[in-house]
Motif scaffolding. Sequence first.
Motif, PDB file in Angstrom:
ATOM      1  N   PHE A  15       0.929  -1.392  -0.028  1.00 59.01           N
ATOM      2  CA  PHE A  15       0.096  -0.105   0.046  1.00 59.01           C
ATOM      3  C   PHE A  15       0.769   1.300  -0.119  1.00 59.01           C
ATOM      4  CE2 PHE A  15      -3.188  -3.054   1.299  1.00 59.01           C
ATOM      5  CZ  PHE A  15      -4.411  -2.521   0.653  1.00 59.01           C
ATOM      6  N   LEU A  78      -4.549  -5.370  -4.507  1.00 57.71           N
ATOM      7  CA  LEU A  78      -4.925  -4.874  -3.055  1.00 57.71           C
ATOM      8  C   LEU A  78      -6.264  -4.768  -2.886  1.00 57.71           C
ATOM      9  CD1 LEU A  78      -1.537  -2.331  -2.566  1.00 57.71           C
ATOM     10  CD2 LEU A  78      -2.184  -4.887  -1.738  1.00 57.71           C
ATOM     11  N   TRP A  84     -15.253  -0.860  -0.945  1.00 51.71           N
ATOM     12  CA  TRP A  84     -15.517  -1.554   0.194  1.00 51.71           C
ATOM     13  C   TRP A  84     -16.384  -0.875   0.972  1.00 51.71           C
ATOM     14  CZ3 TRP A  84     -14.697  -6.346  -0.282  1.00 51.71           C
ATOM     15  CH2 TRP A  84     -13.654  -6.857  -1.282  1.00 51.71           C
ATOM     16  N   LEU A 109     -12.415   3.839   0.575  1.00 59.15           N
ATOM     17  CA  LEU A 109     -13.185   3.168   1.604  1.00 59.15           C
ATOM     18  C   LEU A 109     -14.169   4.021   1.933  1.00 59.15           C
ATOM     19  CD1 LEU A 109      -9.816   1.887   2.608  1.00 59.15           C
ATOM     20  CD2 LEU A 109     -11.743   0.419   2.143  1.00 59.15           C
ATOM     21  N   LEU A 148     -16.534  -4.160   6.089  1.00 58.71           N
ATOM     22  CA  LEU A 148     -15.649  -3.709   6.729  1.00 58.71           C
ATOM     23  C   LEU A 148     -16.237  -2.859   7.930  1.00 58.71           C
ATOM     24  CD1 LEU A 148     -12.936  -2.448   4.402  1.00 58.71           C
ATOM     25  CD2 LEU A 148     -13.249  -4.956   5.206  1.00 58.71           C
ATOM     26  N   CYS A 172     -14.320  -8.292   9.218  1.00 58.25           N
ATOM     27  CA  CYS A 172     -13.117  -7.543   9.156  1.00 58.25           C
ATOM     28  C   CYS A 172     -13.445  -6.360  10.050  1.00 58.25           C
ATOM     29  CB  CYS A 172     -12.627  -7.122   7.621  1.00 58.25           C
ATOM     30  SG  CYS A 172     -12.191  -8.323   6.592  1.00 58.25           S
TER      31      CYS A 172
ATOM     32  N   GLU B 197      -4.459   0.914   7.546  1.00 57.41           N
ATOM     33  CA  GLU B 197      -5.001  -0.135   8.262  1.00 57.41           C
ATOM     34  C   GLU B 197      -6.360  -0.683   7.812  1.00 57.41           C
ATOM     35  OE1 GLU B 197      -3.351  -1.752  10.528  1.00 57.41           O
ATOM     36  OE2 GLU B 197      -1.781  -0.484  10.669  1.00 57.41           O
ATOM     37  N   GLU B 199      -7.181  -0.272   4.575  1.00 57.72           N
ATOM     38  CA  GLU B 199      -6.861  -0.647   3.254  1.00 57.72           C
ATOM     39  C   GLU B 199      -6.587  -2.220   3.387  1.00 57.72           C
ATOM     40  OE1 GLU B 199      -5.440   3.310   0.820  1.00 57.72           O
ATOM     41  OE2 GLU B 199      -4.112   2.301   2.093  1.00 57.72           O
ATOM     42  N   ILE B 200      -5.783  -2.541   4.548  1.00 54.74           N
ATOM     43  CA  ILE B 200      -5.060  -3.754   4.754  1.00 54.74           C
ATOM     44  C   ILE B 200      -6.350  -4.811   4.946  1.00 54.74           C
ATOM     45  CG2 ILE B 200      -3.813  -5.146   6.232  1.00 54.74           C
ATOM     46  CD1 ILE B 200      -1.795  -2.676   6.576  1.00 54.74           C
ATOM     47  N   LEU B 201      -7.322  -4.214   5.617  1.00 57.44           N
ATOM     48  CA  LEU B 201      -8.378  -5.205   5.860  1.00 57.44           C
ATOM     49  C   LEU B 201      -9.325  -5.345   4.769  1.00 57.44           C
ATOM     50  CD1 LEU B 201     -10.283  -3.805   9.250  1.00 57.44           C
ATOM     51  CD2 LEU B 201      -9.080  -5.931   8.574  1.00 57.44           C
ATOM     52  N   SER B 202      -9.246  -4.281   3.779  1.00 58.75           N
ATOM     53  CA  SER B 202     -10.008  -4.251   2.307  1.00 58.75           C
ATOM     54  C   SER B 202      -9.349  -5.540   1.517  1.00 58.75           C
ATOM     55  CB  SER B 202     -10.104  -3.190   1.651  1.00 58.75           C
ATOM     56  OG  SER B 202      -8.805  -2.818   0.925  1.00 58.75           O
ATOM     57  N   TYR B 203      -7.765  -5.827   1.899  1.00 58.03           N
ATOM     58  CA  TYR B 203      -7.281  -6.747   1.136  1.00 58.03           C
ATOM     59  C   TYR B 203      -7.700  -7.958   1.557  1.00 58.03           C
ATOM     60  CZ  TYR B 203      -3.372 -10.016   0.097  1.00 58.03           C
ATOM     61  OH  TYR B 203      -2.807 -11.393  -0.164  1.00 58.03           O
ATOM     62  N   PHE B 204      -7.882  -8.199   2.789  1.00 56.84           N
ATOM     63  CA  PHE B 204      -8.260  -9.566   3.310  1.00 56.84           C
ATOM     64  C   PHE B 204      -9.620  -9.808   2.925  1.00 56.84           C
ATOM     65  CE2 PHE B 204      -4.553  -8.763   6.303  1.00 56.84           C
ATOM     66  CZ  PHE B 204      -4.043  -9.921   6.106  1.00 56.84           C
ATOM     67  N   ALA B 205     -10.371  -8.700   2.888  1.00 59.65           N
ATOM     68  CA  ALA B 205     -11.712  -8.997   2.510  1.00 59.65           C
ATOM     69  C   ALA B 205     -11.836  -9.156   0.923  1.00 59.65           C
ATOM     70  CB  ALA B 205     -12.661  -7.560   2.604  1.00 59.65           C
ATOM     71  N   ALA B 206     -10.901  -8.635   0.105  1.00 54.25           N
ATOM     72  CA  ALA B 206     -10.878  -9.128  -1.233  1.00 54.25           C
ATOM     73  C   ALA B 206     -10.363 -10.535  -1.445  1.00 54.25           C
ATOM     74  CB  ALA B 206     -10.002  -8.114  -1.864  1.00 54.25           C
ATOM     75  N   LYS B 208     -10.541 -13.285   0.701  1.00 52.75           N
ATOM     76  CA  LYS B 208     -10.941 -14.401   1.889  1.00 52.75           C
ATOM     77  C   LYS B 208     -10.876 -15.581   1.106  1.00 52.75           C
ATOM     78  CE  LYS B 208     -12.509 -12.651   5.548  1.00 52.75           C
ATOM     79  NZ  LYS B 208     -11.950 -13.088   6.984  1.00 52.75           N
ATOM     80  N   ARG B 212      -4.427 -17.888  -1.464  1.00 52.06           N
ATOM     81  CA  ARG B 212      -3.489 -17.371  -1.208  1.00 52.06           C
ATOM     82  C   ARG B 212      -3.683 -16.683   0.272  1.00 52.06           C
ATOM     83  NH1 ARG B 212      -2.602 -13.351  -4.756  1.00 52.06           N
ATOM     84  NH2 ARG B 212      -1.068 -14.539  -6.045  1.00 52.06           N
ATOM     85  N   GLU B 213      -3.324 -17.698   1.379  1.00 53.78           N
ATOM     86  CA  GLU B 213      -3.945 -17.600   2.631  1.00 53.78           C
ATOM     87  C   GLU B 213      -2.863 -16.685   3.389  1.00 53.78           C
ATOM     88  OE1 GLU B 213      -6.688 -16.919   4.684  1.00 53.78           O
ATOM     89  OE2 GLU B 213      -7.210 -18.601   3.298  1.00 53.78           O
ATOM     90  N   THR B 214      -3.209 -15.597   3.852  1.00 56.38           N
ATOM     91  CA  THR B 214      -2.324 -14.542   4.718  1.00 56.38           C
ATOM     92  C   THR B 214      -2.866 -14.509   5.885  1.00 56.38           C
ATOM     93  OG1 THR B 214      -1.803 -13.317   2.548  1.00 56.38           O
ATOM     94  CG2 THR B 214      -0.911 -12.561   4.673  1.00 56.38           C
ATOM     95  N   LEU B 215      -4.064 -14.983   6.019  1.00 52.99           N
ATOM     96  CA  LEU B 215      -4.675 -14.908   7.492  1.00 52.99           C
ATOM     97  C   LEU B 215      -4.290 -15.900   8.170  1.00 52.99           C
ATOM     98  CD1 LEU B 215      -8.229 -14.724   5.882  1.00 52.99           C
ATOM     99  CD2 LEU B 215      -7.166 -12.987   7.128  1.00 52.99           C
ATOM    100  N   LYS B 216      -4.152 -15.733   9.678  1.00 49.69           N
ATOM    101  CA  LYS B 216      -3.527 -16.929  10.356  1.00 49.69           C
ATOM    102  C   LYS B 216      -4.784 -17.284  11.440  1.00 49.69           C
ATOM    103  CE  LYS B 216      -1.715 -14.477  14.165  1.00 49.69           C
ATOM    104  NZ  LYS B 216      -0.583 -14.524  15.163  1.00 49.69           N
TER     105      LYS B 216
END
Lengths: 216, 216
Positions: A15, A78, A84, A109, A148, A172, B197, B199-206, B208, B212-216
Motif C-alpha cells: 500500500f 490490493l 468496500w 473506502l 468492513l 473484518c 489499516e 486498506e489492509i483489511l480490504s485486502y483481506f476482504a478481497a 477471503k 493465497r492465505e495470509t490470514l492466520k
Amino acid sequence: MSNKKVPESTISRLFLYLREITELAKINIKTISSSELGDRTNLGDAQVRKDLGYFGQFGVTGAGYSIADLKKSLEKILGKDKKWNVALIGTGHLGTALLAYSGFGRHELDIVAAFDADAKKIGKKFGDITVRPISELEKLTKEKNITLSIIAVPAAEAQGVAETIIKAGIECILNFAPVSLNVPEGVKVRNVDFSRELEILSYFAANKGNGRETLK
Amino acid sequence: MSNKKVPESTISRLFLYLREITELAKINIKTISSSELGDRTNLGDAQVRKDLGYFGQFGVTGAGYSIADLKKSLEKILGKDKKWNVALIGTGHLGTALLAYSGFGRHELDIVAAFDADAKKIGKKFGDITVRPISELEKLTKEKNITLSIIAVPAAEAQGVAETIIKAGIECILNFAPVSLNVPEGVKVRNVDFSRELEILSYFAANKGNGRETLK
DNA sequence: AAATGTGAATTATTTCACAGCC
DNA sequence: GGCTGTGAAATAATTCACATTT
C-alpha cells in the motif's frame, strides 16, 4: 511468482508503494527502479523486489518498473479496484473525526453507515450519514453490502460490539478500543491503539542512550 | 536477565500486560500466571515469560507473578513512573479528537501544548490549552519540558512539521500523516496510519479464502 | 550498464521443552 | 503439581549477492 505465504508486513508495504507511485503518476513520471522506490519509502531495494515478487513479475530487467502498469497491478492485488463499504460503530470524538475523514473523497473506502448505543446520538447527521441504533447493524449490513467495520467505542463496550458485528456477518474489524478482542477463526482484526503508540514512544524517551539500545 | 536487544514488539506487548494487570489490580486479584496473562492478551505463555525475561526475573517459580510487584516493575521499565509532556501539531478533526482524549485523565501522557499553521485557529481554546502558532514550538518545548510530539497535519505538510519538531529538540514523533517521514539518526518515529489499516483489511476482504492465505 | 527476480545466507522472533524451584 | 526462566529448535522476515535479461 512464488507460492509462499505472504507476510502481512508485505501487504502493508505494498500500500505504501502504491501510494508513492500514485503520486508519481500524477506528475507524469513513467518508470521507477526498486531502489528509487525503496528510497522514497525508507526501505531497501531488495525489500521492494521481494515484496512485489510474491505476486508476480512486474518489472523489466535493466529498466525498472512501468509506473502505470505497476499501479494497475497493485490496485488489482490490493482490492483497490473495488469499493468496500464500511460501518462505523461509535460516534464520539474519534468516530466523528473518522467520519469527517471519510467525507474527504480520495478514499475508496467509504463509511456508509454509523451506529451508536447512546440514544441521544441516534438521528444525528454527519453529511449524508444518519446515526442509527446498533440494533439495525445487521439489517444495514445486508442493505448496503457492508464488509468492513470500525470499532470506535470505549474499551468496556468493544468486545460486545465486536460480537454484534460478527453476528451481522462482517468479518473484518478495525479496532480503535484499547482491548484485545476475542474473535472466532476467520475474522480479521487490526488494532489501532494510539495511546499505546504514544506510550511506546515514552519508553524510548525514557531509555534514550542508556545502553539497552532498542532504537535502530 | 538477558542482555540481548529487546524487540520493539516486546515493548509493545509489555504495555498490553501492564494494562491487563492494572485492571486486575483494581479488582484485587493478587497473582497471575504467564498462561493466564497470555490468555487475556491472546498470546502464548512462553511469549509472556520471554518478554518479561528481557528485563529481569519477576515471577515466583511454581506460583506465578505478584500483580502488585509486576505492575510496579513494568511501570518503572516502561517509563510510566514519570510524566511525559506532549506537543500536538495540527488541530483539525483528528487533532481535536486527540485533545479530547488527552483530557480524560487516566493517561500519564499529557498534551500540554497545541499548534497550528492556520491563523484562524490560533488562540482557540480546548480545555486549558490554547492553540499557538508553530513558530512558538521551540520556546514552549523548553518552557514546558516537552519530549513527545504528535503530527496530525495533512500529508503535504508533515515533513516540514517534522523538521520543525526536531529543530525544537524533540526526538520522538507520533505521526498520523500518511507519509514516510525522513528523520536523522536518533529520532524515533512511530506511524499511525488508519487509512492504511483499513486498506489492509480490504485486502483481506478481497482475498477471503482464495487460496493465497495470509490470514492466520 | 543497469536493474530485475530469486535462491541462499543472515538475522530476528516465536515457540518448544524441560531443568529447577516453591 | 504447578509454574518460572531460559537455552535450543523452529519459524519467519529481511538482506545479500548474482545470474540473467534488455
